[in-house]
Motif scaffolding. Structure first.
Motif: not given
Length: 384
Positions: A195, A199, A203, A227, A231-232, A359, A363, A366
């Motif tokens: 996951r 992401m 990105r 995705i 969004r994941v 990623g 993460y 975020d």
């Protein structure tokens, strides 16, 4: 990390400050007038906010460029170096770590080799060494870390526990969040590696901007990240994408076609066998090509199932085998054309082996944004 309840700003001024920080984080240095325009504040109000943010340590004034004539307008920037984030990729044979500033700019990377059957304590120690290496390279300390985000092999529950791991026996039923929380003096986030890789590709990689993506995490083991709507997608119990658990999908044993190919010379280390087969197929070895065809046959079964269910914009071939996209991609695309109603773009990863650790950094960024810099969640913390 700073106390999230700290500070004595009124709620309105907190919201103004958070809005100003988000404007600065999304751009380079800004003048007071430009910042006021982007936030919708008056210039005098923006000056008050800027002064307070400078006092809190979140913002600093940028010196004028050398040779600037006259009295230049003041420019401000977000202090991304007021704290640091670490991303970790825990694989079967390698542990990678990267350290970034609060904007996600990577400043240092390290790698520690491990073995799938290493004892638990040795694997945890290798994680510690990888993170310590990043700290040493960047001349920072563990106390400077605000957050560590970890991508790991295995099925991860919502609490950060590894509930199943075929590749690493010592990882099963492990409270990874708890163990790493004992090792590091900051918040620890745990997520499935596929996951995080997905992401990263949306990105910074080949799927940047795509909103519906199936990411194929292919290498010595198989995984997928989804995705949906940009969004994941984790699913209700954080088990979305675990199609390799379904025997009929033919993913679990698919790499064995490459590992056991007769073209692989005797004595080749097991971790290098698949790479040798893929290289031999590239050079026209008929036995290796046959092994690759069987592998892609199996890869296409699970991939077609996800494409038919999700109708994604793009399928990304990522992970270790993405280095052999020239051998795999056209074969996979051809099989999807036979099985699927609509064919998405089928592309190769541009991040390769770095996809998980990158990623993990994204993460963490975020989560930082959500916790600290979202106007409707505040309040603004005091920087330490």
């Amino acid at each position: 990390m700073a106390d999230l309840r700290g500070g004595d700003l009124s709620r309105l001024r907190q919201l103004n400050s958070l809005t100003a920080i988000r404007a600065l984080r999304g751009s380079g240095p800004l003048t007071l007038s430009a910042l006021a325009e982007r936030t919708g504040l008056s210039r005098p109000s923006m000056k008050e906010v800027a002064d307070e943010l400078m006092a809190l340590g979140w913002v600093e004034e940028v010196p004028p460029s050398p040779g600037t004539m006259g009295r230049p307008a003041r420019r401000y920037r977000f202090r991304a170096d007021s704290g640091y984030l670490v991303g970790v990729d825990i694989g079967g044979h390698n542990i990678r770590a990267a350290l970034s500033d609060l904007d996600g700019e990577i400043l240092a990377e390290t790698r520690q080799p491990v073995l799938p059957d290493d004892p638990l304590e040795e694997r945890l120690a290798a994680i510690g060494r990888a993170v310590s290496g990043c700290l040493a390279l960047s001349r920072t300390t563990a106390e400077d870390l605000w957050m560590i985000a970890v991508g790991t092999i295995g099925v991860i529950d919502v609490e950060g526990r590894v509930i199943y791991s075929a590749a690493v026996p010592a990882w099963r039923d492990l409270d990874l969040a708890g163990r790493l929380g004992e090792m590091f003096p900051c918040q620890v986030l745990i997520e499935n590696d596929s996951r995080l890789a997905a992401m990263a590709e949306t990105r910074r990689g080949v799927a940047k901007g795509a909103r519906d993506v199936v990411f194929l995490h292919v290498g010595r083991r198989m995984g997928a990240g989804l995705i949906i709507g940009g969004r994941v997608h984790r699913g209700f119990g954080a088990a979305a994408g675990e199609i390799s658990m379904l025997p009929e999908a033919r993913w679990f044993d698919a790499p064995e076609h490459l590992n056991t190919c007769a073209s692989v010379p005797a004595g080749t280390p097991p971790e290098d066998a698949a790479g040798f087969t893929l290289a031999a197929a590239r050079h026209g070895d008929p036995v290796a090509i046959e092994a690759v065809e069987r592998y892609v046959d199996d890869l296409a079964v699970g991939t077609a199932a996800m494409v038919l269910i999700l109708d994604p914009q793009m399928v990304v071939l990522g992970g270790g085998f993405s280095r052999s996209a020239d051998v795999l991609l056209d074969r996979l695309r051809a099989r999807l054309e036979r099985a699927c109603m609509r064919i998405p773009e089928v592309r190769a990863s541009t991040l390769g082996d770095e996809c998980v650790v990158v990623g993990a950094i994204d993460y963490a960024v975020d989560h930082l944004d959500d916790q600290l810099f979202t106007p409707d969640k505040g309040p603004l913390p005091v920087s330490r």
